[in-house]
Design a protein around this motif. Sequence first.
Motif, PDB file in Angstrom:
ATOM      1  N   PRO A 186       0.816  -1.234   0.000  1.00 51.65           N
ATOM      2  CA  PRO A 186       0.000   0.000   0.000  1.00 51.65           C
ATOM      3  C   PRO A 186       0.840   1.270   0.000  1.00 51.65           C
ATOM      4  O   PRO A 186       0.337   2.347  -0.323  1.00 51.65           O
ATOM      5  CB  PRO A 186      -0.813  -0.116   1.295  1.00 51.65           C
ATOM      6  N   LEU A 187       2.121   1.164   0.346  1.00 56.90           N
ATOM      7  CA  LEU A 187       2.985   2.338   0.388  1.00 56.90           C
ATOM      8  C   LEU A 187       3.154   2.973  -0.983  1.00 56.90           C
ATOM      9  O   LEU A 187       3.451   4.161  -1.095  1.00 56.90           O
ATOM     10  CB  LEU A 187       4.358   1.952   0.958  1.00 56.90           C
ATOM     11  N   TYR A 188       2.973   2.183  -2.040  1.00 58.86           N
ATOM     12  CA  TYR A 188       3.134   2.722  -3.392  1.00 58.86           C
ATOM     13  C   TYR A 188       1.909   3.524  -3.845  1.00 58.86           C
ATOM     14  O   TYR A 188       1.992   4.292  -4.802  1.00 58.86           O
ATOM     15  CB  TYR A 188       3.362   1.578  -4.390  1.00 58.86           C
ATOM     16  N   THR A 189       0.766   3.337  -3.197  1.00 60.39           N
ATOM     17  CA  THR A 189      -0.492   3.880  -3.699  1.00 60.39           C
ATOM     18  C   THR A 189      -0.456   5.391  -3.875  1.00 60.39           C
ATOM     19  O   THR A 189      -0.727   5.921  -4.960  1.00 60.39           O
ATOM     20  CB  THR A 189      -1.649   3.497  -2.762  1.00 60.39           C
ATOM     21  N   LEU A 190      -0.117   6.115  -2.813  1.00 63.77           N
ATOM     22  CA  LEU A 190      -0.141   7.572  -2.877  1.00 63.77           C
ATOM     23  C   LEU A 190       0.907   8.119  -3.842  1.00 63.77           C
ATOM     24  O   LEU A 190       0.653   9.098  -4.564  1.00 63.77           O
ATOM     25  CB  LEU A 190       0.054   8.161  -1.485  1.00 63.77           C
ATOM     26  N   GLN A 191       2.074   7.488  -3.867  1.00 61.40           N
ATOM     27  CA  GLN A 191       3.141   7.972  -4.756  1.00 61.40           C
ATOM     28  C   GLN A 191       2.750   7.809  -6.222  1.00 61.40           C
ATOM     29  O   GLN A 191       2.859   8.754  -7.019  1.00 61.40           O
ATOM     30  CB  GLN A 191       4.433   7.207  -4.471  1.00 61.40           C
ATOM     31  N   VAL A 192       2.248   6.621  -6.583  1.00 62.01           N
ATOM     32  CA  VAL A 192       1.863   6.376  -7.975  1.00 62.01           C
ATOM     33  C   VAL A 192       0.648   7.222  -8.352  1.00 62.01           C
ATOM     34  O   VAL A 192       0.552   7.730  -9.473  1.00 62.01           O
ATOM     35  CB  VAL A 192       1.581   4.873  -8.191  1.00 62.01           C
TER      36      VAL A 192
END
Length: 429
Positions: A259-265
Amino acid sequence: MILFKLASKSLLNRKASVLLSVITIAISVMLLLTIERVRVQAKESFAATVSGTDLIVGARTGDIQLLLASVFRIGHMNNGVSWQSYQDIISKRGVNWSIPLSLGDAHKGYAVLGTTTGYFEHFKFGKKQGLAFSLGREFMHADEVVLGAQIAAELGYKLDDKIVVAHGMGNTSFHNHDENPLTIVGILEATGTPVDKTLHVPLIAIEQMHTNSGPAPAHHDDHEHHQGDEHLEESHQPSDDLIGQPTQISAFLIGFDSPLYTLQVRRNINTYKAEPLMAIMPGVTLRELWGMLAIVEKLLILFSAVVLVVSLLGMLTTLLANLSQRRRELAILRSVGAKPWHIFSLMSLESLLISVVGTALGVALSYLLLLSTQPMLQAYGGISVTLSRLSHYELTLVAGIISAGWLVGLLPAVRAYFYSLHDGMSIKT
């Protein structure tokens, strides 16, 4: 115990007026509980439509419009996403899986969704439940289609039937793709989501229909004789006629390794330079949708509350109207030794009994109404209603209604108390 028996017999003696009060309370309780149950489970059903999906990506538009069009098949997406942009985004670090979606066609009012075989593997609903087949298998050729459960049931389709889809959403069709008939090879199990009302075809089939490239390639002879376990092994190895690159798609779903990638992507997509795109998080957008509909919820609850108040006022009117006719009855009770507080307790107990019986009947009618409308809510609203026990909030509502009925009955009880005093009924020693 004596007061309870006396109150019960008194109510039975006035059964016509009491029954009217019980019915009005029951109807108001039925409406209040039914609206509350449908409201809560509508939210749960909408939230359960897609789960396990981190981002939905489409052309730049409104968040809610993108969610409704891509997941709920409501509305239209005026622009699409180029295949090059799709390939570029899903190649980024952290992307675990993706599902391309191509919408814009229909069959007898039902949406046609162009996608890949990854849809049957990665799309989740409810509590991250995967799609399952009740009959057949996933598509492996460009001329095959997989039906949702509701479509198969309502249109009476079975495996190996041939159908033709048309360009245009809903019941509005602009052009029938008669040159590209599709063979039904699979029927999905019911999910209680828009999947049940969707026809699933290979993504490349949509491209072939719209480019008028002629009929889709026929099944290879070496595939026609596969049966049983061989079909299962082959279902994850699509044939060559599924391989192709469409020019654009309507939207796509993404799942990440973490889930850590969600906001960045999501931020990168929203500032994507090649074309104007936007990415939304389904859970967040659903909350925004329900925030917009909050006024409708409040109006429904207010309507139920008004009906409840009217029914309680009706009970109050009935008790007060009967009170003047019962002064002789109260006088007899005083003459045999009843104290004023006995009269007060008797009258308040009667109102409590009316409230309890009316509320209990209302709860039963609510369950009966939900049971009878369950198929309709599922078919036309996509709302899966479960007949579970009353929730803590619903029990609180029930207790509040009973308490309100008892409080309303205190007014005639107080008047009866003073009647017994003013009528000079005190016992002389």
